[in-house]
Design an enzyme around this catalytic site. Structure first.
Site, PDB file in Angstrom:
ATOM      1  N   GLY A   1      83.254   0.974  30.318  1.00 18.53           N
ATOM      2  CA  GLY A   1      83.521   1.388  28.945  1.00 18.53           C
ATOM      3  C   GLY A   1      84.697   2.324  28.754  1.00 18.53           C
TER       4      GLY A   1
ATOM      5  N   ASN B   1      87.674   1.520  27.985  1.00 17.71           N
ATOM      6  CA  ASN B   1      88.430   1.076  26.815  1.00 17.71           C
ATOM      7  C   ASN B   1      87.684   1.386  25.520  1.00 17.71           C
ATOM      8  OD1 ASN B   1      91.014  -0.235  27.676  1.00 17.71           O
ATOM      9  ND2 ASN B   1      89.570  -1.189  29.073  1.00 17.71           N
TER      10      ASN B   1
ATOM     11  N   ASN C   1      91.612  -9.136  23.041  1.00 15.81           N
ATOM     12  CA  ASN C   1      91.083  -8.808  24.374  1.00 15.81           C
ATOM     13  C   ASN C   1      92.117  -7.992  25.138  1.00 15.81           C
ATOM     14  OD1 ASN C   1      89.373  -9.037  26.755  1.00 15.81           O
ATOM     15  ND2 ASN C   1      90.924 -10.469  27.549  1.00 15.81           N
TER      16      ASN C   1
ATOM     17  N   HIS D   1      93.473  -7.261  28.965  1.00 16.72           N
ATOM     18  CA  HIS D   1      93.430  -7.883  30.298  1.00 16.72           C
ATOM     19  C   HIS D   1      94.251  -7.044  31.266  1.00 16.72           C
ATOM     20  CE1 HIS D   1      92.936 -11.169  33.140  1.00 16.72           C
ATOM     21  NE2 HIS D   1      94.207 -10.984  33.476  1.00 16.72           N
TER      22      HIS D   1
HETATM   23  C1  GRF Z   1      89.606  -3.057  32.431  1.00 17.85           C
HETATM   24  O1  GRF Z   1      90.669  -3.025  33.335  1.00 17.85           O
HETATM   25  C2  GRF Z   1      89.767  -4.235  31.518  1.00 17.85           C
HETATM   26  O2  GRF Z   1      91.093  -4.705  31.357  1.00 17.85           O
HETATM   27  C3  GRF Z   1      89.001  -5.273  32.207  1.00 17.85           C
HETATM   28  O3  GRF Z   1      87.865  -4.605  32.694  1.00 17.85           O
HETATM   29  C4  GRF Z   1      88.291  -3.315  33.138  1.00 17.85           C
HETATM   30  C5  GRF Z   1      87.197  -2.296  32.877  1.00 17.85           C
HETATM   31  O4  GRF Z   1      87.119  -2.040  31.539  1.00 17.85           O
HETATM   32  N1  GRF Z   1      88.694  -6.395  31.383  1.00 17.85           N
HETATM   33  P1  GRF Z   1      86.138  -0.914  30.922  1.00 17.85           P
HETATM   34  O5  GRF Z   1      86.272   0.340  31.724  1.00 17.85           O
HETATM   35  O6  GRF Z   1      84.756  -1.449  30.980  1.00 17.85           O
HETATM   36  O7  GRF Z   1      86.664  -0.746  29.519  1.00 17.85           O
END
Ligand code: GRF
Length: 188
Positions: free
Chosen positions: A11, A13, A101, A103
């Site tokens: 989480g 992001n 999204n 990536h």
């Molecule tokens: C991130 O690098 C994202 O780009 C990928 O999963 C990773 C972890 O994301 N899809 P988060 O910490 O769960 O937001």
């Protein structure tokens, strides 16, 4: 702008968006709900901020269940933030142009099924690339193939490991996730 955030992992992001709303980098934006396809730390982050949080663990019906929760909520944008499941074709078509999204690579390279988390960084290092980065793009039926909204790159240093790339990508994601949402806010 009312957004829904879909999560599957730590989480970071989601936290980037929460922090940007809290400190005013994102104004007139409300996180209307968070939906997870598995129990994960992102769910805890969401509950810590008293966000409406849904845990939809049946992967086969996730898209249908999510669409049901979105009904009547006036959602302007769906943000896939470390979300690992593939949304159904029907869902993507219904919400076309309203799903983004993030990536952890410089698409169109290192995208597609199976290209997530450490597998991406391993592939980048094995290819001997000089740079890596992250991408925010629109979601279409083709996995990681939608129009690119924003990308940011960094130089790979000699001896960088998968963990180094993961850390550097997380820094880049911190910037472009918020910037991309702001860009779409202006557009809407
Ligand atoms: C991130 O690098 C994202 O780009 C990928 O999963 C990773 C972890 O994301 N899809 P988060 O910490 O769960 O937001």
């Amino acid at each position: 702008m009312r957004i829904a955030v879909f999560v599957s992992g730590s989480g970071t992001n989601l936290q980037n968006i929460i922090d940007a709303v809290e400190d005013g980098r994102l104004q007139n934006l409300e996180i209307a709900m968070v939906m997870a396809d598995r129990d994960c730390y992102a769910v805890e982050r969401s509950l810590d901020y008293d966000l409406p949080t849904y845990l939809l663990e049946d992967r086969k019906t996730f898209s249908e269940d999510a669409d049901h929760n979105l009904e009547g909520e006036n959602i302007d944008l769906i943000v896939l933030a470390g979300f690992l499941s593939i949304l159904s074709k029907e869902f993507v078509e219904k919400w076309q142009g309203k799903i983004i999204n993030i990536h952890p690579a410089l698409l169109p390279k290192y995208g597609g099924k199976g290209m997530y988390g450490k597998y991406v960084h391993q592939a980048v290092l094995e290819a001997g690339d000089e740079v890596s980065g992250a991408t925010v793009h629109f979601v279409t039926a083709g996995v990681d193939e939608g129009e690119i909204i924003l990308q940011k790159e960094f130089k790979i240093e000699k001896g960088d490991t998968v963990e180094d790339l993961q850390r550097k990508v997380a820094e880049v994601e911190k910037m472009i996730m918020v910037e991309a949402i702001r860009k779409l806010e202006v557009r809407s």
